[in-house]
Enzyme design. Structure first.
Site, PDB file in Angstrom:
ATOM      1  N   TYR A 148      52.349  48.523  39.861  1.00  0.00           N
ATOM      2  CA  TYR A 148      52.509  47.296  40.647  1.00  0.00           C
ATOM      3  C   TYR A 148      53.922  47.176  41.187  1.00  0.00           C
ATOM      4  O   TYR A 148      54.844  47.705  40.601  1.00  0.00           O
ATOM      5  CB  TYR A 148      52.186  46.064  39.789  1.00  0.00           C
ATOM      6  CG  TYR A 148      50.726  45.891  39.453  1.00  0.00           C
ATOM      7  CD1 TYR A 148      49.724  46.600  40.115  1.00  0.00           C
ATOM      8  CD2 TYR A 148      50.331  45.002  38.447  1.00  0.00           C
ATOM      9  CE1 TYR A 148      48.385  46.423  39.778  1.00  0.00           C
ATOM     10  CE2 TYR A 148      48.992  44.816  38.114  1.00  0.00           C
ATOM     11  CZ  TYR A 148      48.029  45.542  38.787  1.00  0.00           C
ATOM     12  OH  TYR A 148      46.716  45.356  38.456  1.00  0.00           O
TER      13      TYR A 148
ATOM     14  N   THR B 124      38.456  31.011  47.663  1.00  0.00           N
ATOM     15  CA  THR B 124      39.082  29.694  47.863  1.00  0.00           C
ATOM     16  C   THR B 124      38.494  29.074  49.128  1.00  0.00           C
ATOM     17  O   THR B 124      38.688  27.904  49.401  1.00  0.00           O
ATOM     18  CB  THR B 124      40.609  29.812  48.065  1.00  0.00           C
ATOM     19  OG1 THR B 124      40.853  30.565  49.267  1.00  0.00           O
ATOM     20  CG2 THR B 124      41.276  30.509  46.902  1.00  0.00           C
ATOM     21  N   GLY B 125      37.817  29.889  49.940  1.00  0.00           N
ATOM     22  CA  GLY B 125      37.253  29.427  51.204  1.00  0.00           C
ATOM     23  C   GLY B 125      38.226  29.549  52.357  1.00  0.00           C
ATOM     24  O   GLY B 125      37.888  29.264  53.510  1.00  0.00           O
ATOM     25  N   LYS B 126      39.461  30.015  52.080  1.00  0.00           N
ATOM     26  CA  LYS B 126      40.488  29.947  53.134  1.00  0.00           C
ATOM     27  C   LYS B 126      40.298  30.961  54.251  1.00  0.00           C
ATOM     28  O   LYS B 126      40.943  30.856  55.284  1.00  0.00           O
ATOM     29  CB  LYS B 126      41.889  30.056  52.528  1.00  0.00           C
ATOM     30  CG  LYS B 126      42.275  31.408  51.968  1.00  0.00           C
ATOM     31  CD  LYS B 126      43.688  31.304  51.402  1.00  0.00           C
ATOM     32  CE  LYS B 126      44.177  32.599  50.837  1.00  0.00           C
ATOM     33  NZ  LYS B 126      45.502  32.495  50.260  1.00  0.00           N
TER      34      LYS B 126
ATOM     35  N   LEU C 269      38.774  35.386  42.121  1.00  0.00           N
ATOM     36  CA  LEU C 269      38.608  34.691  43.414  1.00  0.00           C
ATOM     37  C   LEU C 269      38.356  35.705  44.531  1.00  0.00           C
ATOM     38  O   LEU C 269      38.518  35.358  45.716  1.00  0.00           O
ATOM     39  CB  LEU C 269      39.847  33.849  43.734  1.00  0.00           C
ATOM     40  CG  LEU C 269      40.062  32.617  42.833  1.00  0.00           C
ATOM     41  CD1 LEU C 269      41.394  31.932  43.161  1.00  0.00           C
ATOM     42  CD2 LEU C 269      38.905  31.616  42.986  1.00  0.00           C
ATOM     43  N   GLY C 270      37.978  36.924  44.191  1.00  0.00           N
ATOM     44  CA  GLY C 270      37.688  37.911  45.238  1.00  0.00           C
ATOM     45  C   GLY C 270      38.860  38.054  46.208  1.00  0.00           C
ATOM     46  O   GLY C 270      38.682  37.938  47.429  1.00  0.00           O
ATOM     47  N   PHE C 271      40.063  38.293  45.644  1.00  0.00           N
ATOM     48  CA  PHE C 271      41.294  38.437  46.436  1.00  0.00           C
ATOM     49  C   PHE C 271      41.631  37.142  47.196  1.00  0.00           C
ATOM     50  O   PHE C 271      42.302  37.167  48.221  1.00  0.00           O
ATOM     51  CB  PHE C 271      41.168  39.565  47.472  1.00  0.00           C
ATOM     52  CG  PHE C 271      41.308  40.967  46.938  1.00  0.00           C
ATOM     53  CD1 PHE C 271      41.381  41.221  45.589  1.00  0.00           C
ATOM     54  CD2 PHE C 271      41.376  42.049  47.821  1.00  0.00           C
ATOM     55  CE1 PHE C 271      41.507  42.530  45.106  1.00  0.00           C
ATOM     56  CE2 PHE C 271      41.516  43.345  47.353  1.00  0.00           C
ATOM     57  CZ  PHE C 271      41.574  43.599  45.993  1.00  0.00           C
TER      58      PHE C 271
ATOM     59  N   SER D 133      40.371  39.728  39.659  1.00  0.00           N
ATOM     60  CA  SER D 133      39.989  39.219  40.984  1.00  0.00           C
ATOM     61  C   SER D 133      38.861  38.179  40.902  1.00  0.00           C
ATOM     62  O   SER D 133      37.855  38.284  41.589  1.00  0.00           O
ATOM     63  CB  SER D 133      39.585  40.367  41.920  1.00  0.00           C
ATOM     64  OG  SER D 133      40.669  41.241  42.131  1.00  0.00           O
TER      65      SER D 133
HETATM   66  N1  LIG Z   1      42.639  46.645  37.022  1.00  0.00           N
HETATM   67  C1  LIG Z   1      42.645  46.580  38.327  1.00  0.00           C
HETATM   68  O1  LIG Z   1      42.339  47.540  39.032  1.00  0.00           O
HETATM   69  C2  LIG Z   1      43.028  45.287  38.972  1.00  0.00           C
HETATM   70  C3  LIG Z   1      42.736  45.057  40.330  1.00  0.00           C
HETATM   71  C4  LIG Z   1      43.094  43.825  40.887  1.00  0.00           C
HETATM   72  C5  LIG Z   1      43.727  42.873  40.093  1.00  0.00           C
HETATM   73  N2  LIG Z   1      44.039  43.138  38.786  1.00  0.00           N
HETATM   74  C6  LIG Z   1      44.732  42.148  37.910  1.00  0.00           C
HETATM   75  O2  LIG Z   1      44.155  40.875  38.098  1.00  0.00           O
HETATM   76  C7  LIG Z   1      45.117  39.953  38.606  1.00  0.00           C
HETATM   77  C8  LIG Z   1      44.422  38.985  39.520  1.00  0.00           C
HETATM   78  O3  LIG Z   1      43.743  39.697  40.564  1.00  0.00           O
HETATM   79  P1  LIG Z   1      43.724  39.124  42.024  1.00  0.00           P
HETATM   80  O4  LIG Z   1      45.116  38.781  42.422  1.00  0.00           O
HETATM   81  O5  LIG Z   1      42.943  40.053  42.869  1.00  0.00           O
HETATM   82  O6  LIG Z   1      42.917  37.741  41.750  1.00  0.00           O
HETATM   83  P2  LIG Z   1      42.204  36.749  42.764  1.00  0.00           P
HETATM   84  O7  LIG Z   1      42.183  35.453  42.053  1.00  0.00           O
HETATM   85  O8  LIG Z   1      40.908  37.283  43.202  1.00  0.00           O
HETATM   86  O9  LIG Z   1      43.170  36.679  44.038  1.00  0.00           O
HETATM   87  C9  LIG Z   1      44.439  36.117  43.900  1.00  0.00           C
HETATM   88  C10 LIG Z   1      45.053  35.915  45.277  1.00  0.00           C
HETATM   89  O10 LIG Z   1      44.300  34.942  46.005  1.00  0.00           O
HETATM   90  C11 LIG Z   1      45.169  34.010  46.639  1.00  0.00           C
HETATM   91  N3  LIG Z   1      45.004  32.737  45.920  1.00  0.00           N
HETATM   92  C12 LIG Z   1      44.940  32.555  44.564  1.00  0.00           C
HETATM   93  N4  LIG Z   1      44.770  31.269  44.260  1.00  0.00           N
HETATM   94  C13 LIG Z   1      44.713  30.595  45.428  1.00  0.00           C
HETATM   95  C14 LIG Z   1      44.537  29.223  45.733  1.00  0.00           C
HETATM   96  N5  LIG Z   1      44.377  28.321  44.768  1.00  0.00           N
HETATM   97  N6  LIG Z   1      44.503  28.873  47.050  1.00  0.00           N
HETATM   98  C15 LIG Z   1      44.637  29.802  48.019  1.00  0.00           C
HETATM   99  N7  LIG Z   1      44.835  31.123  47.790  1.00  0.00           N
HETATM  100  C16 LIG Z   1      44.854  31.525  46.479  1.00  0.00           C
HETATM  101  C17 LIG Z   1      46.572  34.571  46.465  1.00  0.00           C
HETATM  102  O11 LIG Z   1      46.835  35.516  47.509  1.00  0.00           O
HETATM  103  P3  LIG Z   1      47.490  35.123  48.937  1.00  0.00           P
HETATM  104  O12 LIG Z   1      48.300  33.880  48.761  1.00  0.00           O
HETATM  105  O13 LIG Z   1      48.299  36.342  49.284  1.00  0.00           O
HETATM  106  O14 LIG Z   1      46.323  34.967  49.863  1.00  0.00           O
HETATM  107  C18 LIG Z   1      46.463  35.366  45.185  1.00  0.00           C
HETATM  108  O15 LIG Z   1      47.415  36.377  45.064  1.00  0.00           O
HETATM  109  C19 LIG Z   1      46.200  40.842  39.237  1.00  0.00           C
HETATM  110  O16 LIG Z   1      47.467  40.251  39.312  1.00  0.00           O
HETATM  111  C20 LIG Z   1      46.208  42.004  38.262  1.00  0.00           C
HETATM  112  O17 LIG Z   1      46.936  41.654  37.104  1.00  0.00           O
HETATM  113  C21 LIG Z   1      43.666  44.317  38.223  1.00  0.00           C
END
Ligand SMILES: NC(=O)c1ccc[n+]([C@@H]2O[C@H](COP(=O)([O-])OP(=O)(O)OC[C@H]3O[C@@H](n4cnc5c(N)ncnc54)[C@H](OP(=O)(O)O)[C@@H]3O)[C@@H](O)[C@H]2O)c1
Length: 344
Positions: free
Chosen positions: A53, A241-243, A235-237, A233
């Site tokens: 990371y 959030t619907g944004k 929130l599916g990246f 993930s």
């Molecule tokens: N093992 C693996 O291969 C793997 C893969 C992925 C993740 N992970 C782990 O899982 C963690 C979480 O994954 P993820 O980041 O993909 O989770 P996620 O919850 O699906 O996406 C998080 C992203 O969504 C946006 N977001 C989150 N909350 C929000 C809100 N309330 N309103 C609007 N936008 C919001 C932000 O990105 P923006 O502001 O940039 O839009 C945030 O970085 C990572 O940090 C990592 O530790 C592991």
């Protein structure tokens, strides 16, 4: 905050795990420290990171996420109050800058652990995970695997022997897999049992309203074999959030990394609209309903949330107070049946 035991360990972890993969690219060191301060204040004692990371990484910023966590440990003095999970990268053609070769040989694992310990400014890692398998299989949005003709030789007992040595040295405490499938999890478990080697405590895989493939095979394994899911993930990246429904915001993950896409096919849009309508009819935000759905599942040990600012982090942590009734879960099932698992 609610806490639970990491399976087969003596570690109590919060049901929310702080994801960190934005630290060092989308978030500065100071922002990362504020997120960790806030998460810790709210009761989160479980942090997840990885040697590779931040996302969107390259040779210049590789390792900066772990370094920002390390500087926070040094500043806050809270290392012993946090359950720390990190990961070794598996083979990947584009990441030769991490080390060559990227494999799980004894030499590579030792090098990776030592670098993570240095970056994280600690002398032990609570949970050491293999970020993705060495063998070719379906992961990161690939649907299925129909051939197993890659060069991988089954070295799982050897890998577990290396971890056994590191556990005895005290450098790592427990191990886990990530982006694994049912064959891999069962193989790791059976090799541990056969040779009296360390047992995996966790699997870290994607799980959300847009990708419930974990329920096919892996959820039963986790419940019967006592392996914990760290759901990533949720929130599916950010899609859930619907944004993204009205266009891609410029300062969002998909706006920033247009090639880093897993949740944006037409069916993701269609079904996300349906979930959003349901959430709004219940007086919830889609974010709240989507996170509540994940942590509602019995096989989920901890949900890894991610945020790029403190408002998002606060909203996401608050969502864990939402409880979904059986009737709401039935309504979610009805939507899921119309478009199951649009994101692989
Ligand atoms: N093992 C693996 O291969 C793997 C893969 C992925 C993740 N992970 C782990 O899982 C963690 C979480 O994954 P993820 O980041 O993909 O989770 P996620 O919850 O699906 O996406 C998080 C992203 O969504 C946006 N977001 C989150 N909350 C929000 C809100 N309330 N309103 C609007 N936008 C919001 C932000 O990105 P923006 O502001 O940039 O839009 C945030 O970085 C990572 O940090 C990592 O530790 C592991």
């Amino acid at each position: 905050m609610r806490y639970t035991k990491l399976p087969n360990t003596d570690l109590e972890v919060s049901e929310i795990c702080l994801g960190t993969m934005t630290f060092g690219n989308q978030n500065t060191e100071a922002e990362a420290h504020l997120q960790m301060d806030y998460a810790f204040e709210r009761g989160i004692n479980f942090f997840d990171t990885a040697e590779m990371y931040p996302i969107g990484g390259n040779e210049h910023i590789f390792g900066s996420t772990e370094r920002h966590i390390g500087s926070w440990f040094k500043k806050s003095g809270k290392r012993d109050q946090v359950v720390l999970a990190t990961k070794i990268a598996g083979p990947n053609r584009g990441m030769g800058y991490i080390r060559q070769p990227l494999d799980f040989s004894k030499k590579s694992i030792h090098e990776a652990v030592d670098l993570s310990l240095k970056n994280l400014q600690t002398d032990y890692i609570d949970l050491y995970q293999m970020h993705w398998p060495e063998r070719v299989m379906n992961m990161f949005g690939k649907r299925g695997v129909t051939e197993t003709d890659n060069q991988w030789q089954d070295n799982i007992a050897e890998v577990l022997t290396t971890y056994d040595g590191l556990i005895k040295e005290g450098k790592i405490k427990h191990i886990g897999v990530s982006n694994e499938n049912p064959w891999g999890v069962m193989k790791f478990l059976s090799e541990s049992e056969k040779h009296g080697l360390p047992r995996i405590a966790t699997i870290q895989n994607p799980y959300s309203l847009l990708n419930r493939l974990f329920e096919v095979g892996l959820s039963e394994i986790c419940m019967r074999e006592n392996v914990g899911l760290m759901a990533y993930s949720p929130l599916g990246f950010g899609f859930l959030t619907g944004k993204y429904l009205e266009g891609t915001p410029a300062n969002s993950r998909m706006g920033t990394f247009p090639n880093f896409i897993r949740y944006t096919n037409e069916n993701c849009y269609k079904v996300t609209r349906l979930y959003q309508e349901l959430a709004h009819s219940l007086g919830l935000t889609l974010t709240e309903m989507a996170l509540a759905f994940v942590h509602h599942q019995k096989f989920v040990t901890s949900t890894i949330i991610g945020a790029t600012n403190l408002d998002q982090l606060e909203e996401n942590i608050n969502a864990f107070d939402v409880r979904l009734t059986d009737d709401v879960l039935k309504q979610i099932e009805r939507i899921q049946e119309t478009i199951p698992n649009p994101a692989p």
